[in-house]
Design an enzyme around this catalytic site. Sequence first.
Site, PDB file in Angstrom:
ATOM      1  N   LYS A   1       0.856  -1.189   0.000  1.00  0.00           N
ATOM      2  CA  LYS A   1       0.000   0.000   0.000  1.00  0.00           C
ATOM      3  C   LYS A   1       0.889   1.234   0.000  1.00  0.00           C
ATOM      4  O   LYS A   1       1.867   1.301   0.753  1.00  0.00           O
ATOM      5  CB  LYS A   1      -0.895  -0.023   1.249  1.00  0.00           C
ATOM      6  CG  LYS A   1      -1.947   1.089   1.283  1.00  0.00           C
ATOM      7  CD  LYS A   1      -2.808   0.992   2.553  1.00  0.00           C
ATOM      8  CE  LYS A   1      -3.969   1.978   2.516  1.00  0.00           C
ATOM      9  NZ  LYS A   1      -4.794   1.904   3.753  1.00  0.00           N
TER      10      LYS A   1
ATOM     11  N   SER B   1      -9.790   1.982   2.603  1.00  0.00           N
ATOM     12  CA  SER B   1      -8.853   2.694   1.760  1.00  0.00           C
ATOM     13  C   SER B   1      -7.803   1.812   1.082  1.00  0.00           C
ATOM     14  O   SER B   1      -7.165   2.238   0.120  1.00  0.00           O
ATOM     15  CB  SER B   1      -8.116   3.737   2.599  1.00  0.00           C
ATOM     16  OG  SER B   1      -7.277   3.110   3.546  1.00  0.00           O
TER      17      SER B   1
ATOM     18  N   SER C   1     -10.219  -0.091   6.896  1.00  0.00           N
ATOM     19  CA  SER C   1      -9.558   0.028   5.595  1.00  0.00           C
ATOM     20  C   SER C   1      -8.868  -1.224   5.089  1.00  0.00           C
ATOM     21  O   SER C   1      -8.420  -1.261   3.936  1.00  0.00           O
ATOM     22  CB  SER C   1      -8.540   1.168   5.634  1.00  0.00           C
ATOM     23  OG  SER C   1      -9.184   2.406   5.487  1.00  0.00           O
TER      24      SER C   1
END
Lengths: 485, 491, 95
Positions: free
Chosen positions: B78, B158, B182
Amino acid sequence: MTAPLVEGATGPWEVVIGLEVHAQVVSNAKLFSGAATAFGAEPNSQVSFVDAAMPGMLPVINRHCVEQAVKTGLALEARINLVSVFDRKNYFYPDLPAGYQISQYKNPIVGTGTIRLDMKDGSTRTIGITRLHLEQDAGKSLHDVAPGASHVDLNRAGVALMEIVSEPDLRSAEEAGAYLKKLRAILRYIGTCDGNMEEGSLRCDANVSVRRPGGALGTRCEIKNVNSIRFLQRAIEYETQRQIELIEGGGTVVQETRLYDANKGETRAMRSKEEAHDYRYFPDPDLMPLRLDPAWVARLKAGVPELPDAKKDRFMAAYGLSAYDAGVLVGDQVAADYFETVAKGRDAKLAANWVMVELFGALNRLGKEIDASPVSAVQLCGLLDLMADGTISGRLAKDVFAAMVETGKDAAIVVEEKGLRQVTDTGAIEAAIDAIMAREAAKVAEYRAGKDKLFGFFVGQVMRAMGGKANPAQLNDLLKHKLAG
Amino acid sequence: MAALTDLTISEARAGLRARSFSARELADAHVGAMERARELNAFITETADAARAGAGASDARLARGEAGPLEGIPLAIKDLFCTKGVTTTAGSHILHGFASPYESTVTANLWRAGAVMLGKTNLDEFAMGSSNMTSYHGPVVSPWRRKGSNARLVPGGSSGGSAAAVAARLCLGATGTDTGGSIRQPAAFSGIVGLKPTYGRCSRLGIVAFASSLDQAGPLARSVRDCAILLGAMAGHDPLDSTSVDRPVPDYEAALVRPLKGLRVGVPKEYRVDGMPAEIDALWRQGVAWLTDQGATVREVSLPHTRHALPTYYIVAPAEASSNLARYDGVRYGLRVAGDGVDGLYEATRAAGFGAEVQRRVLIGTYVLSAGYYDAYYLRAQRVRTLIARDFARAYEQVDVLLTPTAPSAAFAIGEKMDDPVAMYLNDVFTVPASLAGLPAISVPAGLSADGLPLGLQIIGRAFDEETVIAAGAALERAAGFSHRPDGIAP
Amino acid sequence: MSLDKATVARIARLARLRIEAQDQERMVGELNGILTWIEQLRAVDVEGVEPMTSVVAMDLVLREDVVTIPGDRDAVLANAPAKEHGFFVVPKVVE
């Protein structure tokens, strides 16, 4: 003691002063990072990624800095808070990389304490300490490297500071100076701050307001940018007059931050538009509450050295010094240690006199601090010992001392090199007396006719003839005897 | 044998050790898949060369018999984790051009275990979002499609780029971060497994901060076992993170085979919210049956403050974010837009650098901390947070884990729910409470919605009891036998 | 409680976020929508409840007073948009 008042055009005014002192903690590394703290390094050469607030960087607190704060609290006889919290103080400034300063707001590590001030008139004043907390220093912005730009150096960013806040208990510039001097002495005694105001290790902001004696508190102004005790006092004196004249002229004091301009000797309002500060303090979620082990605090307490007040009392009791002399000597730990080295096993009052008059006088002329003294305590001991055993007279000792200050040599060496050894040979002194009496026959007659005052004249003449080296007591005895005929 | 990109981490690990294929072949297969799937916009930065070089080094270590636990496993990271020398964007324009001179602790742990980085995945800007639509680098497209529809769907957020990459077989596993859901919500939307560990289990050092008291790194992968393997490498004490916990990392993989007999499972009645789709409720009941069948005892429990969790979260998280994001000022790194003086520079830089959602949260966070409002909002929220944590503590006096749905719906289409921030926030209704209490939780794909989209079930455990969470998650996985795969991307 | 334009402007100034005039109205509406929603917390009885200060019960870790960072100025300045003579450079700050 009643508060000293300032006479204005419309009557007396009372000055109310509180000081906020920022003391840089003596430590190797910063409060929340492993970067070095040394003064004077190349710009941005002592900056960790934490100090530069790079993304994802996190603070980890320095144990030694916590210890230093607790020690300082103990030295101020203050309450140590076993649980304290680090908060973020949010504001934007180029030398504040994270956009917040890690500080302590509602729960500081040290609570209320006191500082005792010994005033010149012999009175004492007790000034309250509101709190002491740990926080990060900001970086430094230089505004004159190039036009239109400010240059930011983060070396100082993240260095540990203790903010020590006094109650508004101070009533004159003199008291404020005495407070700062005393606080600096305490910090230096325990080694938690080097107290160097020129390098910015000790900084002071003053909150000043005036009021009618016993009346309600006036609006205060905060004076920043004061980097010596002398300037602090001048800034307060200026600000006091400014406020009194303002009010007496029909104006009102506006709460604001003012900068002290040492060149002009005045304070001026900051040029930047002052916004209402809203620091949005909240507990720093990157740090847990700090919990102290009471046993650890007790161990630190046991290790706190003798502090100025206790030392002063002891100097008065053990050495018979006056309150004033003792107060001066303990004002600086190096001076106090110097004195004790000299006084031990010697005439303490004589030692105090030599340290405070001759040594301090010489240092003053040289513009040196005592820790850079050209004459060490042990060397001064040597000089006093030569006086005590009669090797040199008291008058010659001052000449010897002057030579020691100049050359850094031991007293015995100066005495040998200059041939200043005291003459105690009765025959030699008698010979000198005889020669003077022969030369000054008329004065001898006058003396014998009753003009006793001439005795001093004869002493001086003989001493001069002997280069000052005659033992004064012997000289006196022999001269009296011979003049008596 | 299945395609290399279809393997689980455990299968790939076995294949590499058996020399059935090389790490280089494994990397090449994934680099190819990554490059072919660019339409998903799952990656912000591809690091194909580094992946191949890393795989080469892994092959050498495998040959020497010095393989680490993740030797040669290609992972997606990420883009909230700082990686040395590779740009880190946090999905924001404000970090324009930023390449960190340091490596996050979690990624450093992964590389030490032998893993190989394929690239940095797309995410909601500063991890603020549940759809991946707030990224400066554009939305991520889910590889899933509704039955009979070509509408492009969100992968959740996210960690949407990571979830999409894992689901589309572009990597074997990925890192995510979870602040309010997330990891778990995009895992549920994408039909994969996502594990949020206990707060403090993984170091936060080097992860761009959103909300410091909530952020926690964790894995996304295609099986519970793979998540266990990844977490074992990611977790551990970091002396440079004051909130990282100093306790040993257990063998999470060993927890997979724990029998379920005697496990006490709680079903929190307050999670049965108004308007919950019937298919979600049905799946939840199915989950109860699956666990009961395997020997667990299930009972209803009460978490009375559940409905206050979302508003609490939307005070605490923006407050912390408003302070954490103050460092993006155009002075030391990233975007800089000139303005009138220093303040003008700040205001112009931050206005240009932050997207709408980040700006909203920074403003809300600034407001709830400001003078006169701190007590009414922030302090009150932190008190409610204590009550929420207490609810869990009481429940765990009676049960060992909680079973809930992961999200109140399946994935929605790109562009939906964008006009009402609060409607978007409701996506996290089931994930936020565990975040506020710092508890570990896993989302396991458990079935499909009526229109063919994945739905997840969530197991929430006691603090630092990831093992039980993994054991229960594995039981759900076994029973659900979820074998659907997205067809929105060409193989 | 509802935010007006002036309050939003004050918050935006505190946060150093420039909001263009044409966006102000929209922003006021959105923020009020969020605030109205979080207002529901007022109904919770929090009497006597301590605010959460640490998510996981643990003591603050303390670091030894050792310099561990070599002081890599190049790395610290590497990403700076403006630098000169080893300093970060910003528009002139007025004190």
